[in-house]
Write an enzyme that holds these catalytic residues in place. Sequence first.
Site, PDB file in Angstrom:
ATOM      1  N   HIS A  10      44.158  50.288  31.375  1.00 35.10           N
ATOM      2  CA  HIS A  10      43.774  51.685  31.175  1.00 35.10           C
ATOM      3  C   HIS A  10      44.958  52.458  30.613  1.00 35.10           C
ATOM      4  O   HIS A  10      46.066  52.375  31.138  1.00 35.10           O
ATOM      5  CB  HIS A  10      43.352  52.308  32.507  1.00 35.10           C
ATOM      6  CG  HIS A  10      43.106  53.782  32.406  1.00 35.10           C
ATOM      7  ND1 HIS A  10      42.329  54.350  31.430  1.00 35.10           N
ATOM      8  CD2 HIS A  10      43.553  54.815  33.167  1.00 35.10           C
ATOM      9  CE1 HIS A  10      42.292  55.654  31.591  1.00 35.10           C
ATOM     10  NE2 HIS A  10      43.033  55.963  32.631  1.00 35.10           N
ATOM     11  N   HIS A  52      45.989  56.347  28.282  1.00 32.47           N
ATOM     12  CA  HIS A  52      45.604  57.588  27.598  1.00 32.47           C
ATOM     13  C   HIS A  52      46.254  57.596  26.215  1.00 32.47           C
ATOM     14  O   HIS A  52      46.743  58.632  25.758  1.00 32.47           O
ATOM     15  CB  HIS A  52      46.072  58.817  28.385  1.00 32.47           C
ATOM     16  CG  HIS A  52      45.527  58.921  29.765  1.00 32.47           C
ATOM     17  ND1 HIS A  52      46.126  59.678  30.743  1.00 32.47           N
ATOM     18  CD2 HIS A  52      44.449  58.363  30.356  1.00 32.47           C
ATOM     19  CE1 HIS A  52      45.425  59.587  31.875  1.00 32.47           C
ATOM     20  NE2 HIS A  52      44.407  58.789  31.654  1.00 32.47           N
ATOM     21  N   TYR A  64      41.125  32.057  14.737  1.00 36.97           N
ATOM     22  CA  TYR A  64      42.457  32.647  14.673  1.00 36.97           C
ATOM     23  C   TYR A  64      43.367  32.140  15.795  1.00 36.97           C
ATOM     24  O   TYR A  64      42.930  31.894  16.905  1.00 36.97           O
ATOM     25  CB  TYR A  64      42.355  34.167  14.759  1.00 36.97           C
ATOM     26  CG  TYR A  64      43.676  34.873  14.662  1.00 36.97           C
ATOM     27  CD1 TYR A  64      44.284  35.086  13.431  1.00 36.97           C
ATOM     28  CD2 TYR A  64      44.323  35.294  15.806  1.00 36.97           C
ATOM     29  CE1 TYR A  64      45.498  35.732  13.344  1.00 36.97           C
ATOM     30  CE2 TYR A  64      45.544  35.949  15.722  1.00 36.97           C
ATOM     31  CZ  TYR A  64      46.126  36.160  14.484  1.00 36.97           C
ATOM     32  OH  TYR A  64      47.336  36.797  14.414  1.00 36.97           O
TER      33      TYR A  64
END
Lengths: 237, 237, 237, 237
Positions: B109, B111, B228
């Site tokens: 998480h 911001h 990849y």
Amino acid sequence: MNDAPPSAETAAVEAVRAQVSALHAELTRNGLVVWTGGNISGRVPGTDLFVIKPSGVDYDDLAPENMIVCTLDGAVVPGSPGSDRAPSSDTAAHAYVYRNMPEVGGVVHTHSTYATAWAARAEPIPCVITAMADEFGGDIPVGPFAIIGDDSIGRGIVATLSGHRSRAVLMQNHGVFTIGRDARDAVKAAVMTEDVARTVHIARQGGPLVPIPQDAIDALFHRYQNVYGQNPEGALS
Amino acid sequence: MNDAPPSAETAAVEAVRAQVSALHAELTRNGLVVWTGGNISGRVPGTDLFVIKPSGVDYDDLAPENMIVCTLDGAVVPGSPGSDRAPSSDTAAHAYVYRNMPEVGGVVHTHSTYATAWAARAEPIPCVITAMADEFGGDIPVGPFAIIGDDSIGRGIVATLSGHRSRAVLMQNHGVFTIGRDARDAVKAAVMTEDVARTVHIARQGGPLVPIPQDAIDALFHRYQNVYGQNPEGALS
Amino acid sequence: MNDAPPSAETAAVEAVRAQVSALHAELTRNGLVVWTGGNISGRVPGTDLFVIKPSGVDYDDLAPENMIVCTLDGAVVPGSPGSDRAPSSDTAAHAYVYRNMPEVGGVVHTHSTYATAWAARAEPIPCVITAMADEFGGDIPVGPFAIIGDDSIGRGIVATLSGHRSRAVLMQNHGVFTIGRDARDAVKAAVMTEDVARTVHIARQGGPLVPIPQDAIDALFHRYQNVYGQNPEGALS
Amino acid sequence: MNDAPPSAETAAVEAVRAQVSALHAELTRNGLVVWTGGNISGRVPGTDLFVIKPSGVDYDDLAPENMIVCTLDGAVVPGSPGSDRAPSSDTAAHAYVYRNMPEVGGVVHTHSTYATAWAARAEPIPCVITAMADEFGGDIPVGPFAIIGDDSIGRGIVATLSGHRSRAVLMQNHGVFTIGRDARDAVKAAVMTEDVARTVHIARQGGPLVPIPQDAIDALFHRYQNVYGQNPEGALS
């Protein structure tokens, strides 16, 4: 040596000198300042003194020894270490805040880019992200245009922040001042101010913002001031 | 000591504590977090435990010893190292994801600036660059506005990402949550989310974007998940 | 060991492996890549070989030993050091350029933010700053949308750059490829591409741009290719 | 050795070589340059010489030994250390400034992003933040479009800055030149130019700017030139 602060205060003064000196590294690490700009001060607990950065000295050269001890009227304490240098040119504004907001233990001033951009438009930063509700409890307000040289900057800070949830004020055409329980708390507020100033600026460049309901802002602010971190201490005001 | 996890689990727990602690350096190195914001967790393979960052601790002070071990209901395992500290305030959301998405081994998480800017407009990031097709298989979706304090953030993450190609969700007015096979994979998703959020924001500021045809997006996503890198392992979902 | 390149080539190969490995640090230092994205290759002078980065390996882990030697059809040379790893997933595009542009000694690919933003609009970068005239001799052109997996990316690069002053091409919805006399020259072109992509983007956000007259662009390009630096070597094409 | 500067000057030359070399690190630290771009020079006090960076050399390789000593007509002093290299391709412009502005002791040239963006629009930076009033006393002006290769860049700088409060000029479609009492003062002006160019650009992207009254600009400029710092020395002009 007659003018030096009494021994009882010395340890407290030294602790704040060390803290205020070290915290300046957070301003450069977070990209809030360039050259010799910006300044941090901290009140010395149990005294009528505060410690502030000298004027116009390179960040690399800051050290506890050259931090400057001032009385609450902004005068350098004669005979104290560092007293041969001029204190930050913003010392009067810091002193005014300490005299008028006894709950404040630290003050920070920067011209950080995005916060100053909002200040150049005299526009408050709207509270549209939850981190801003947590930290500032709503919008970050704008203070008046004020010229350096007397108490007008200090008065503008105090008038804007007294009784306000926000610990940051955007001084019109100038930059940002933040306050805190201590110098570290004020530095955190300065870091978060630039972070939300940048995020909200960029968000609005892309289109209309979604507001956060006032009751959600209130709930986030209350929780964050009382729950977050290892030692929640509650909001300043 | 009776409450400590049994010896069989100890090595697995320690490995995840070391990995989760070290990965936090990627958040600062990539400029995804400021101050003590952001958090990473990792599920302990073969157990009903996960490891998460403590709340409100400086990035410089994070270490394997202070990572916190939690059960899948988000409770700190008593007696384990670090259990004297409060876990991340987002622990309940991480726990909810682990309980409801068994294929997820890591959650991040942040911001981060540009991702949060899209979130403040509740606007998905459109898939207009091939790296985004590779990594996310299409748009990065928006999850609901949800207040911290109960399972509503976790529910919003799971409802948005279940059955979706994207490993990232923009939680409205809040920030970004990413998931992965393990903590490192979730960190990669967080880094790539900010990278595409920034690139697509800047692209659109300059004028209309050229869409990528859906069949090309599908082909790119399929190839990247299977070809990849040195050890392709396939997509999460 | 029978498959190893003959001893005459070995020293040349090793020199390019060392150079290509070291140059990758310029991509991170200049902020052109995130995570494991981006790649650099260099032709081995006097051979039909080139050296390229392995796929999906951390930048911190790149070293001369894990650079991969390929033939001009993009196949890994068996038995050479590093040949146990997969080469960059963009190897076919690099190989196509070396096969079709014999004057090219280095190729770089990035998804650098501002260059990719222009590519997402399929818009050439207009030549409005003198540094761009110096370095690229005019606009930076856009190449076609092409899917990875066959020669279509390589063909798009060669078709766009053959006979063009620019050493950089913005591949639509994808990113930037640059070419140079050697790997270092191609890295310089990648750094300058992002620099001008950013400056011109920001310039145009603020209002109308002032064009540079074509004869001034020509004069700047000619001078820079022949005079600048300690050992001017002339332009690529 | 007959052509070497006389011993009396040697110490002064060496001091400026050391200072000019070291100051280049401020250009990279502040993000004002990429690759080998940008250059700093400093006048040698009491002589008709100045010291400048060599052309096209990596910033990591700059050292006092490879700084180049020039006469005021821009010719390299033969036999002096570093004289085997070509000086900065902008040497003629620096020399022109020293010949025509005797109060100038240092010159800096960069293509820093935001300053160059204003230059690409030929638009002066309006004085809407107090730091700009302090440092530049008003707007940062635009100089003419001028091609490298003769004195036209130097003439443009001198014509724009003579009698102007600003120590910085945005050369149209090119970049920024700054002047100062010495090389360090010119570097400070270059750092502050980019800082205000960025802040004012971002401010204006968000909406109309609030002007600062002219008398306040005058008061700020006067105070800053005479009061700020440990050793205020007054403005250049």
